[in-house]
Structure formats: structure tokens, C-alpha cells
Design a protein around this motif. Structure first.
Motif, short mmCIF file in Angstrom:
data_model
loop_
_atom_site.label_atom_id
_atom_site.label_comp_id
_atom_site.label_asym_id
_atom_site.label_seq_id
_atom_site.Cartn_x
_atom_site.Cartn_y
_atom_site.Cartn_z
N ILE A 130 0.85 -1.18 0.00
CA ILE A 130 0.00 0.00 0.00
C ILE A 130 0.90 1.24 0.00
N GLU A 131 0.71 2.09 -0.98
CA GLU A 131 1.54 3.28 -1.11
C GLU A 131 1.09 4.35 -0.11
N ARG A 132 2.08 5.04 0.46
CA ARG A 132 1.77 6.04 1.48
C ARG A 132 0.94 7.19 0.92
N CYS A 176 -4.34 10.11 0.63
CA CYS A 176 -5.50 10.58 -0.14
C CYS A 176 -6.80 9.96 0.39
N PHE A 177 -6.76 8.64 0.67
CA PHE A 177 -7.94 7.95 1.19
C PHE A 177 -8.38 8.56 2.53
N HIS A 178 -7.42 8.77 3.42
CA HIS A 178 -7.73 9.32 4.73
C HIS A 178 -8.31 10.73 4.60
N ALA A 179 -7.74 11.53 3.69
CA ALA A 179 -8.20 12.90 3.51
C ALA A 179 -9.63 12.94 2.97
N ARG A 239 -8.82 2.35 9.78
CA ARG A 239 -8.11 2.13 11.03
C ARG A 239 -6.60 2.03 10.79
N TYR A 240 -6.23 1.33 9.74
CA TYR A 240 -4.81 1.22 9.39
C TYR A 240 -4.23 2.59 9.03
N LEU A 247 -0.67 7.22 9.88
CA LEU A 247 -0.49 8.67 9.83
C LEU A 247 -0.25 9.26 11.21
N ASN A 248 -0.89 8.70 12.24
CA ASN A 248 -0.62 9.17 13.60
C ASN A 248 0.83 8.88 14.00
N GLU A 249 1.29 7.68 13.63
CA GLU A 249 2.67 7.33 13.93
C GLU A 249 3.64 8.25 13.20
#
Length: 293
Positions: free
Chosen positions: A3-5, A10-13, A67-68, A73-75
């Protein structure tokens, strides 16, 4: 499969902003670039992540990926924040051991200046006998040691000699054996105990270190003030560094012996092949600056 960062971002945004156009604005990308990133991610995973709408709705696969994404991103945010703090010294700890005499003469001034230069750095500072410091730095208890140097320091240390120290053999002026010491000092000392800071394991002493054999016995007392008080009370003799400026007035120097005074170099040292923490490197730089080494 990987999975590319940038696709995760983009998905999270899209989920957090509630739409593709708002996500594109937040990421400073075109809407088509965000849509293409989500499409590529869904194709790679072989699963629909978002049901298109206003706002888009997460599927079961999308909920799991979110969740992943939040974890990743938090890390990332925490890591970047930690690195920023490390650069300012905020998350670095000065792990330092000082000998009693070095601490008495320079400890307060050194730590005051260090804390003024590095106000966010944490301290873990111990005052310990000089030979215990050598063993402690070797064993990883402390990162940096500052105290008297052995005649031969282990070759796995990086050592910086800072200044010379003279240790003088002291006794109480009114000690009952004082006159006998003047007549036959060596024989008299063999009837008196020597109080010292640290009894190390015999196997770990440098060869030829037999000075203690000149005395009746050796007492181990790690606290310097207590050692001085015992000698002032006439219970033993001890060596006192010239770095110690406040001595009990009852003490005087025993002269006329090959070991009445002992010259030593005092320095700072650390493990050669272990990178120093930022706090350790800054303390070492302070010492090198102060003593021009």
C-alpha cells in the motif's frame, strides 16, 4: 502487494474531509489526482473502499483500511514531532556519572551551564566513586563518565583529559598515632585503616594496584562527607583531592612517604563504538570548550 503512502494519505483525507474536492484542497492536489489515487488503491486491493456520494460512505473494507491509515499517519505525525523535539534536546537525556571530588568542584557550575544551553534536556546524574564510574560506563549504566582516569584506560573508551588532580593522604591532627607517624610512617600506617570510596573486585583492578596493602585494613564508605568525618574523629586515614576546598580543620597531610600524594588526570570519557546521544554529545562539547581540549 504494497500500500503506497500517498494513496493512504489521499484515502484518509477523502474520509476526513467528507469528499474528493475538499480532500484535494487539503492536500494541494487536483481532484482528478485524488480520484485516481483512490481508484488505484481499490484496484490493488481488489475491493471497493468508498461508495461514491456526498459524502462518500465507507464499505467494510474501507472501515478496516481507515483504522490502518489512522495508525500509520498518527505514527508519522508523532515521529516527526519527536524528531523535532530531539533536535532541540527535549527528548534527550544526559546520563552522567561524576566522581565526588569532580562534583564538589565543578558539578553545579557544569550542570547550570548545560541546563541554560539545553533547557529541555532531561538529567540522569549520579555521583559515584571513580572506579565504579569506569565499570558503570563499560556496562552501560551511564553514557558519560567524568572523574579520575586510570593509568591505563580501557581501549574501548574515547577519553578526553581535562585537568590534573592531586590526592593527599590525610589524618586527624590529634590522632594518637601522629607522633609515631613522624618516626616510622610506613610501619605506623600498617596499623591504621584506610577509608576509601569503593572496593572493586580484585579481578578488575589494574595489575600492581597494591597501595591498599600499606594499611591495616580498608573501609568502603561511598559518602565523601562521612569519610572526612571518620578521619576527623581519628578513626582512619584517607586520601582527599585538592578539588575539595572545604576540609574539616582537624585534618592535616601525612608527609614523607612515596605515596603521601598521588597525581592523577581527571577527564571525561564514553564508549568509543557507541554513538553518543545528543545530550551526551553536547555535554562533551561543553567540557571540551571549558578545558580547551
Amino acid at each position: 502487494m504494497q500500500i503506497e503512502r500517498n494513496e493512504i494519505r489521499c484515502f484518509h483525507a477523502v474520509v476526513e474531509a467528507g469528499g474528493f474536492s475538499r480532500a484535494a484542497e487539503r492536500l494541494n492536489l487536483s481532484q482528478s489526482a485524488v480520484s485516481q489515487a483512490i481508484a488505484n488503491l481499490e484496484h490493488r486491493l481488489g475491493a471497493v473502499l468508498l461508495r461514491r456520494g456526498n459524502p462518500p460512505q465507507l464499505t467494510e473494507a474501507g472501515i478496516r483500511l481507515l483504522r490502518y491509515a489512522e495508525t500509520v499517519l498518527n505514527e508519522e505525525r508523532e515521529t516527526l514531532a519527536d524528531i523535532a523535539q530531539i533536535k532541540t534536546g527535549a527528548l534527550s537525556t544526559l546520563s552522567l556519572a561524576l566522581s565526588p571530588a569532580t562534583n564538589a568542584r565543578f558539578g553545579i557550575a557544569l550542570l547550570r551551564e548545560f541546563s541554560e544551553r539545553n533547557p529541555l534536556t532531561r538529567f540522569k546524574v549520579t555521583v559515584a566513586p571513580s572506579r565504579e564510574i569506569v565499570h558503570g560506563v563499560s556496562d552501560g549504566r551511564w553514557e558519560v563518565g567524568f572523574g579520575p582516569l586510570q593509568h591505563t584506560m580501557p581501549d574501548y573508551f574515547t577519553v578526553y583529559s581535562c585537568f590534573a588532580e592531586t590526592r593527599r593522604l590525610m589524618i586527624a591532627r590529634d590522632h594518637p598515632s601522629r607522633e609515631a607517624l613522624k618516626r616510622d610512617p610506613q610501619a605506623t600506617l600498617r596499623t591504621l585503616p584506610l577509608v576509601t570510596s569503593y572496593l572493586d573486585e580484585a579481578a578488575r583492578r589494574p595489575s600492581g594496584d597494591r597501595l591498599r596493602n600499606a594499611f591495616a585494613s580498608v573501609w568502603e564508605v561511598s559518602h565523601m562527607e562521612l569519610r572526612l568525618a571518620l578521619v576527623a574523629e581519628g578513626k582512619a586515614v584517607t586520601y582527599v583531592s585538592n578539588l575539595v576546598t572545604e576540609l574539616p580543620p582537624e585534618l592535616e597531610h601525612i608527609e614523607g612517604l612515596p605515596f603521601s600524594s598521588i597525581e592523577r588526570q581527571v577527564g571525561v570519557y564514553h564508549l568509543r563504538h557507541q554513538p553518543l546521544s545528543q545530550a551526551g554529545a553536547r555535554f562533551l562539547a561543553l567540557c571540551r570548550e571549558r578545558w580547551n581540549i
